[in-house]
Design a protein around this motif. Structure first.
Motif, PDB file in Angstrom:
ATOM      1  N   GLN A  46      38.089  50.833  34.516  1.00 13.53           N
ATOM      2  CA  GLN A  46      37.213  49.728  34.144  1.00 13.53           C
ATOM      3  C   GLN A  46      37.968  48.583  33.468  1.00 13.53           C
ATOM      4  N   GLU A  47      39.229  48.793  33.163  1.00 11.32           N
ATOM      5  CA  GLU A  47      40.106  47.769  32.593  1.00 11.32           C
ATOM      6  C   GLU A  47      41.187  47.449  33.623  1.00 11.32           C
ATOM      7  N   PRO A  48      41.728  46.235  33.620  1.00 13.48           N
ATOM      8  CA  PRO A  48      42.823  45.913  34.554  1.00 13.48           C
ATOM      9  C   PRO A  48      44.008  46.849  34.329  1.00 13.48           C
ATOM     10  N   ALA A  49      44.677  47.208  35.435  1.00 12.36           N
ATOM     11  CA  ALA A  49      45.823  48.114  35.343  1.00 12.36           C
ATOM     12  C   ALA A  49      46.837  47.791  36.426  1.00 12.36           C
ATOM     13  N   LYS A  50      48.114  47.931  36.068  1.00  8.86           N
ATOM     14  CA  LYS A  50      49.228  47.825  37.015  1.00  8.86           C
ATOM     15  C   LYS A  50      50.158  48.970  36.655  1.00  8.86           C
ATOM     16  N   ILE A  51      50.144  50.025  37.474  1.00  2.00           N
ATOM     17  CA  ILE A  51      50.844  51.258  37.123  1.00  2.00           C
ATOM     18  C   ILE A  51      51.863  51.622  38.207  1.00  2.00           C
ATOM     19  N   LYS A  64      42.792  61.246  38.792  1.00  4.29           N
ATOM     20  CA  LYS A  64      41.625  61.822  38.111  1.00  4.29           C
ATOM     21  C   LYS A  64      40.782  60.717  37.471  1.00  4.29           C
ATOM     22  N   LYS A  65      41.429  59.786  36.776  1.00  2.00           N
ATOM     23  CA  LYS A  65      40.692  58.679  36.143  1.00  2.00           C
ATOM     24  C   LYS A  65      40.097  57.750  37.209  1.00  2.00           C
ATOM     25  N   VAL A  89      47.056  49.314  41.358  1.00  2.00           N
ATOM     26  CA  VAL A  89      46.623  48.055  40.765  1.00  2.00           C
ATOM     27  C   VAL A  89      45.100  48.046  40.744  1.00  2.00           C
ATOM     28  N   ALA A  90      44.533  47.729  39.581  1.00  2.00           N
ATOM     29  CA  ALA A  90      43.082  47.637  39.446  1.00  2.00           C
ATOM     30  C   ALA A  90      42.733  46.342  38.721  1.00  2.00           C
ATOM     31  N   LEU A  91      41.695  45.680  39.185  1.00  2.00           N
ATOM     32  CA  LEU A  91      41.249  44.443  38.533  1.00  2.00           C
ATOM     33  C   LEU A  91      40.375  44.719  37.320  1.00  2.00           C
ATOM     34  N   GLY A  92      39.876  45.938  37.212  1.00  2.00           N
ATOM     35  CA  GLY A  92      38.945  46.244  36.129  1.00  2.00           C
ATOM     36  C   GLY A  92      37.519  45.897  36.536  1.00  2.00           C
ATOM     37  N   ARG A  93      36.631  46.042  35.604  1.00  2.00           N
ATOM     38  CA  ARG A  93      35.196  45.856  35.857  1.00  2.00           C
ATOM     39  C   ARG A  93      34.863  44.401  36.168  1.00  2.00           C
ATOM     40  N   ALA A 121      38.747  36.260  44.608  1.00  5.27           N
ATOM     41  CA  ALA A 121      37.529  36.152  43.801  1.00  5.27           C
ATOM     42  C   ALA A 121      36.439  35.545  44.676  1.00  5.27           C
ATOM     43  N   PRO A 122      35.176  35.770  44.343  1.00  3.70           N
ATOM     44  CA  PRO A 122      34.102  35.187  45.155  1.00  3.70           C
ATOM     45  C   PRO A 122      34.092  33.664  45.050  1.00  3.70           C
ATOM     46  N   ARG A 123      33.642  33.031  46.120  1.00  5.74           N
ATOM     47  CA  ARG A 123      33.518  31.570  46.097  1.00  5.74           C
ATOM     48  C   ARG A 123      32.366  31.167  45.189  1.00  5.74           C
ATOM     49  N   PRO A 124      32.565  30.107  44.415  1.00  5.83           N
ATOM     50  CA  PRO A 124      31.464  29.629  43.573  1.00  5.83           C
ATOM     51  C   PRO A 124      30.248  29.269  44.433  1.00  5.83           C
ATOM     52  N   GLY A 125      29.108  29.764  44.029  1.00  7.22           N
ATOM     53  CA  GLY A 125      27.873  29.466  44.746  1.00  7.22           C
ATOM     54  C   GLY A 125      27.636  30.349  45.962  1.00  7.22           C
ATOM     55  N   GLY A 126      28.614  31.188  46.309  1.00  3.11           N
ATOM     56  CA  GLY A 126      28.463  32.072  47.463  1.00  3.11           C
ATOM     57  C   GLY A 126      27.547  33.248  47.142  1.00  3.11           C
ATOM     58  N   ILE A 127      27.065  33.884  48.181  1.00  5.49           N
ATOM     59  CA  ILE A 127      26.202  35.053  48.011  1.00  5.49           C
ATOM     60  C   ILE A 127      27.101  36.288  47.955  1.00  5.49           C
ATOM     61  N   GLN A 128      26.954  37.082  46.894  1.00 12.35           N
ATOM     62  CA  GLN A 128      27.789  38.257  46.686  1.00 12.35           C
ATOM     63  C   GLN A 128      26.921  39.468  46.386  1.00 12.35           C
ATOM     64  N   LEU A 129      27.507  40.630  46.584  1.00 13.12           N
ATOM     65  CA  LEU A 129      26.874  41.880  46.198  1.00 13.12           C
ATOM     66  C   LEU A 129      26.607  41.840  44.695  1.00 13.12           C
ATOM     67  N   GLN A 130      25.378  42.085  44.308  1.00  9.09           N
ATOM     68  CA  GLN A 130      25.034  42.073  42.886  1.00  9.09           C
ATOM     69  C   GLN A 130      25.112  43.502  42.356  1.00  9.09           C
ATOM     70  N   ALA A 131      26.346  43.917  42.109  1.00  4.35           N
ATOM     71  CA  ALA A 131      26.609  45.256  41.581  1.00  4.35           C
ATOM     72  C   ALA A 131      27.904  45.199  40.796  1.00  4.35           C
ATOM     73  N   ILE A 132      28.029  46.101  39.854  1.00  2.00           N
ATOM     74  CA  ILE A 132      29.282  46.183  39.104  1.00  2.00           C
ATOM     75  C   ILE A 132      30.321  46.831  40.011  1.00  2.00           C
ATOM     76  N   THR A 133      31.469  46.177  40.129  1.00  2.00           N
ATOM     77  CA  THR A 133      32.546  46.683  40.962  1.00  2.00           C
ATOM     78  C   THR A 133      33.813  46.831  40.122  1.00  2.00           C
ATOM     79  N   ALA A 134      34.802  47.502  40.682  1.00  2.00           N
ATOM     80  CA  ALA A 134      36.103  47.669  40.029  1.00  2.00           C
ATOM     81  C   ALA A 134      37.156  47.770  41.132  1.00  2.00           C
ATOM     82  N   PRO A 135      37.572  46.634  41.698  1.00  2.00           N
ATOM     83  CA  PRO A 135      38.497  46.624  42.840  1.00  2.00           C
ATOM     84  C   PRO A 135      39.869  47.222  42.496  1.00  2.00           C
ATOM     85  N   PHE A 136      40.463  47.879  43.505  1.00  2.96           N
ATOM     86  CA  PHE A 136      41.742  48.542  43.296  1.00  2.96           C
ATOM     87  C   PHE A 136      42.512  48.643  44.608  1.00  2.96           C
ATOM     88  N   HIS A 137      43.808  48.904  44.495  1.00  2.00           N
ATOM     89  CA  HIS A 137      44.662  49.240  45.645  1.00  2.00           C
ATOM     90  C   HIS A 137      45.691  50.247  45.161  1.00  2.00           C
TER      91      HIS A 137
END
Length: 154
Positions: A46-51, A64-65, A89-93, A121-137
């Motif tokens: 849920q926090e940004p990470a680069k490991i 596990k986390k 790499v994680a962007l966090g919440r 990042a989403p475009r300003p004014g664009g329609i996006q999924l309204q959910a909490i996400t935590a992108p990672f690779h």
């Protein structure tokens, strides 16, 4: 006429199959620089990470986390730490969809290895999924020795 058309179509298909086979052989002959193990919008981080992960114990802890929010938990991907290093790499919440991160390239040098990231990042004014996400690779790369620096590509 129909016979001629049939013969030409067959020859064209055979030619394209040979070209595809040659492409497949070239792809398998060159080693992959970045092998994606997992990528998406929902991580337990849920926090940004680069490991930089260099051993199986550390990998199991990160996995596990990362997979704490998944049910059922996916099995730990196979990695040969004698030959590979894992980058996470994680962007966090984030409060909406439309965010993403990708390990785009690695550039080894004598002093350090530079890991280039693409962040979206989403475009300003664009329609996006309204959910909490935590992108990672999560990706395996050829074994890295020495310091690693993460940079976002413009």
């Amino acid at each position: 006429m129909a016979l001629l058309c049939s013969i030409l179509c067959t020859l064209m298909l055979l030619g394209s199959a040979d070209a595809a086979d040659a492409d497949d052989r070239r792809d398998t002959e060159k080693p992959e620089k970045i092998r994606t193990l997992a990528k998406g919008g929902f991580s337990g981080f849920q926090e940004p990470a680069k490991i930089v992960i260099t051993n199986a114990t550390q990998f199991a802890e990160v996995w596990k986390k990362h997979s704490a929010i998944q049910s059922p938990v996916k099995p730990l991907p196979k990695v040969d730490f004698d030959k590979e290093t894992v980058l996470f790499v994680a962007l966090g919440r984030r409060n909406s969809g439309g965010h993403a991160v990708e390990i785009a390239d690695i550039k080894p040098s004598e002093e350090k290895t530079e890991v280039l990231l693409k962040v979206r990042a989403p475009r300003p004014g664009g329609i996006q999924l309204q959910a909490i996400t935590a992108p990672f690779h999560l990706a395996a790369v050829p074994k890295i020795e020495g310091p690693v620096k993460f940079n976002v590509t413009p």
